[in-house]
Design an enzyme around this catalytic site. Structure first.
Site, short mmCIF file in Angstrom:
data_model
loop_
_atom_site.label_atom_id
_atom_site.label_comp_id
_atom_site.label_asym_id
_atom_site.label_seq_id
_atom_site.Cartn_x
_atom_site.Cartn_y
_atom_site.Cartn_z
N ARG A 40 -15.68 11.99 8.33
CA ARG A 40 -16.17 12.37 9.75
C ARG A 40 -17.06 13.67 9.77
NH1 ARG A 40 -11.13 10.55 13.37
NH2 ARG A 40 -11.81 8.36 13.58
N LYS A 202 -0.92 -5.26 16.06
CA LYS A 202 -0.30 -5.46 17.32
C LYS A 202 -1.19 -6.21 18.37
CE LYS A 202 2.17 -1.30 17.74
NZ LYS A 202 1.64 -0.08 17.98
N GLY A 358 -9.73 1.66 12.20
CA GLY A 358 -9.48 2.21 11.11
C GLY A 358 -8.79 1.73 9.75
N GLY A 381 -10.93 3.13 18.68
CA GLY A 381 -10.52 2.90 20.00
C GLY A 381 -11.87 2.42 20.68
P1 ADP Z 1 -7.20 -1.80 12.99
O1 ADP Z 1 -6.67 -0.33 12.69
O2 ADP Z 1 -8.30 -2.20 12.28
O3 ADP Z 1 -7.62 -1.95 14.41
P2 ADP Z 1 -4.44 -2.41 13.25
O4 ADP Z 1 -4.15 -1.17 13.65
O5 ADP Z 1 -4.52 -3.14 14.46
O6 ADP Z 1 -5.87 -2.69 12.76
O7 ADP Z 1 -3.68 -3.34 12.35
C1 ADP Z 1 -3.72 -2.75 11.02
C2 ADP Z 1 -2.14 -3.01 10.39
O8 ADP Z 1 -1.65 -4.28 10.79
C3 ADP Z 1 -2.20 -2.88 8.94
O9 ADP Z 1 -1.44 -1.67 8.40
C4 ADP Z 1 -1.54 -4.28 8.53
O10 ADP Z 1 -0.22 -4.02 7.43
C5 ADP Z 1 -0.95 -4.62 9.89
N1 ADP Z 1 -0.33 -6.03 9.35
C6 ADP Z 1 -1.28 -7.13 9.54
N2 ADP Z 1 -0.86 -8.19 9.39
C7 ADP Z 1 0.57 -8.35 9.63
C8 ADP Z 1 1.48 -8.86 9.55
N3 ADP Z 1 1.47 -10.31 9.51
N4 ADP Z 1 2.81 -8.30 9.57
C9 ADP Z 1 3.15 -6.93 9.78
N5 ADP Z 1 1.86 -6.17 9.81
C10 ADP Z 1 0.64 -6.63 9.70
MG MG Z 2 -5.07 0.60 13.22
#
Ligand code: ADP
Ligand code: MG
Length: 410
Positions: A40, A202, A358, A381
């Site tokens: 960053r 989530k 992220g 976000g």
């Molecule tokens: P981003 O930061 O790219 O928006 P998220 O924060 O929504 O992504 O999600 C990332 C997390 O989701 C990772 O740490 C990953 O381990 C977890 N994840 C992905 N698939 C599963 C699953 N089937 N069960 C539990 N955790 C999961």
């Molecule tokens: Mg994330």
């Protein structure tokens, strides 16, 4: 969203002036208070260098962490000031005393300095409450305003929005400009077929994005823990999989809405399941409707990768947020790595691809494919909100190019 950028300013609007610059130096800090990753900081260098090269003094503003309006030196930007100095190769004066009506005079007193960094702006309660009085104090620190903090653009705070009531022109910095050029290719100017890939931890925080994208894309490929909530909506047994119990009804609604708009919502057909989230735990591939009791789904299976492959390779526009599985644990990273390779392959063949989030960026790095995606957004976000069709206050607050011209300033 045609906003003024740095190149729109004439030399006489720059030389000898002071810019108040909102940057995103909210870097991850390690246990010992050291900077864990300075991406960053380096991302802001083009803007800072542009300003210095055009004879502008830069007063940089950022937040770090969540001090919630209290002066808390454990979240000081002081280590960031030192790292910035190293990366920039010139001196950075760290302003560690609270802002007041005299701060500008003090800054002007340092005639031989060009770059200043204010202490964590969230030490002031007026920042997050977007207090007009505080915005006005901030505005006095510059002759014009630059926003380069795309990652904070979804917040209407004093340093991202309020300050523009007292300071103009308000222009985008280089990083912000780069984001604002690419993002419309995901919404306003996309080519079809258009495929969205959505996964991650989530469903919460991504519902609006799925809903908004489903009105534009031809297909949404669902993976990650999010898929489990959709499985539950379909009444599949999910074993001990990570689940968002409160949002099963929402998932059901999303399935129905997608059907109505003609968007294909593809759930995994098979998954990798395990009893424990560890590399040496037993694992197997099962049908999506056959997750055994006591087992959890942690990745998409090979059949799903095959189906997703066809969609991804035929797409002209691809948006991706959220890993397909627990990619941090080696045996469960396969689905995510395969999808990364496919998106990279589609991009090499001329499709436009956008990746945000992220953890998604971390997964892409792990795949070694960071350079093979058209646009890897820096705003977590902010990008989710953009893809949900929401107005980003930090972008909205920038000076409109058209009105600026008509106002006869140029
Ligand atoms: P981003 O930061 O790219 O928006 P998220 O924060 O929504 O992504 O999600 C990332 C997390 O989701 C990772 O740490 C990953 O381990 C977890 N994840 C992905 N698939 C599963 C699953 N089937 N069960 C539990 N955790 C999961
Ligand atoms: Mg994330």
């Amino acid at each position: 969203m045609d906003k003024l950028c740095l190149d729109d300013l004439r030399p006489d609007q720059l030389r000898g002036k002071t810019a108040l610059v909102r940057v995103d130096f909210n870097v991850p800090m390690g246990e010992g208070g050291e900077i864990a990753d300075d991406t960053r900081i380096t991302s802001a260098l083009p803007t800072i260098r542009f300003l210095i090269d055009h004879g502008v003094r830069a007063v940089l503003v950022s937040h770090l962490g969540r001090p919630e309006g209290k002066w808390d030196t454990s979240m000081s930007l002081s280590p960031v000031a030192r790292r910035l100095e190293e990366r920039l190769g010139s001196e950075v004066l760290f302003v560690d005393v609270p802002l007041d009506g005299e701060t500008r005079k003090r800054i002007d007193g340092y005639a031989d300095r060009n770059v200043f960094l204010l202490e964590n702006i969230r030490f002031y309660p007026g920042e997050e409450s977007n207090d007009p009085g505080f915005s006005e104090i901030l505005a006095r620190l510059g002759d014009f305003y630059v926003n380069d903090a795309f990652g904070t653009a979804h917040r209407a705070h004093a340093s991202t929005a309020g300050v523009t009531d007292f300071l103009s022109p308000a222009v985008s910095g280089k990083l912000m400009e780069w984001e604002l050029e690419a993002l419309p290719r995901a919404l306003a100017f996309h080519e079809k077929p258009y495929v969205a890939i959505v996964g991650g931890g989530k469903i919460k925080g991504k519902i609006d994005m799925i809903r908004y994208l489903s009105m534009r894309v031809d297909a949404i490929l669902i993976g990650g823990a999010m898929a489990n909530t959709f499985f539950a909506a379909r009444k599949y047994p999910v074993g001990s999989s990570k689940l968002d119990k409160k949002r099963i009804d929402t998932a059901r609604d999303l399935i129905k809405e997608a059907e109505e708009t003609g968007c294909k919502l593809l759930l995994p057909q098979d998954c990798v399941v395990t009893e424990r989230l560890e590399a040496d735990a037993d694992r197997k591939v099962v049908n999506a409707d056959g997750i055994p009791d006591g087992w959890m789904a942690v990745d998409i299976g090979p059949l799903t990768v095959e189906t997703f492959r066809e969609w991804i390779l035929s797409a002209r526009t691809i948006v991706w947020n959220g890993p397909m599985g627990v990619f941090e644990v080696e045996p469960f990273s396969r689905g995510t790595m395969e999808i990364a390779k496919l998106v990279a392959e589609a991009t090499r063949k001329g499709s436009f691809s956008l990746l945000g989030g992220g953890d998604s960026i971390a997964a892409l790095r792990k795949a070694g494919l960071e350079g093979d995606i058209s646009h890897v957004s820096t705003g977590g976000g902010a990008v989710l909100e953009y893809l949900a069709g929401k107005v980003l206050p930090g972008v909205e607050a920038l000076t409109e190019r058209e009105g600026y011209r008509n106002g006869g300033v140029r």
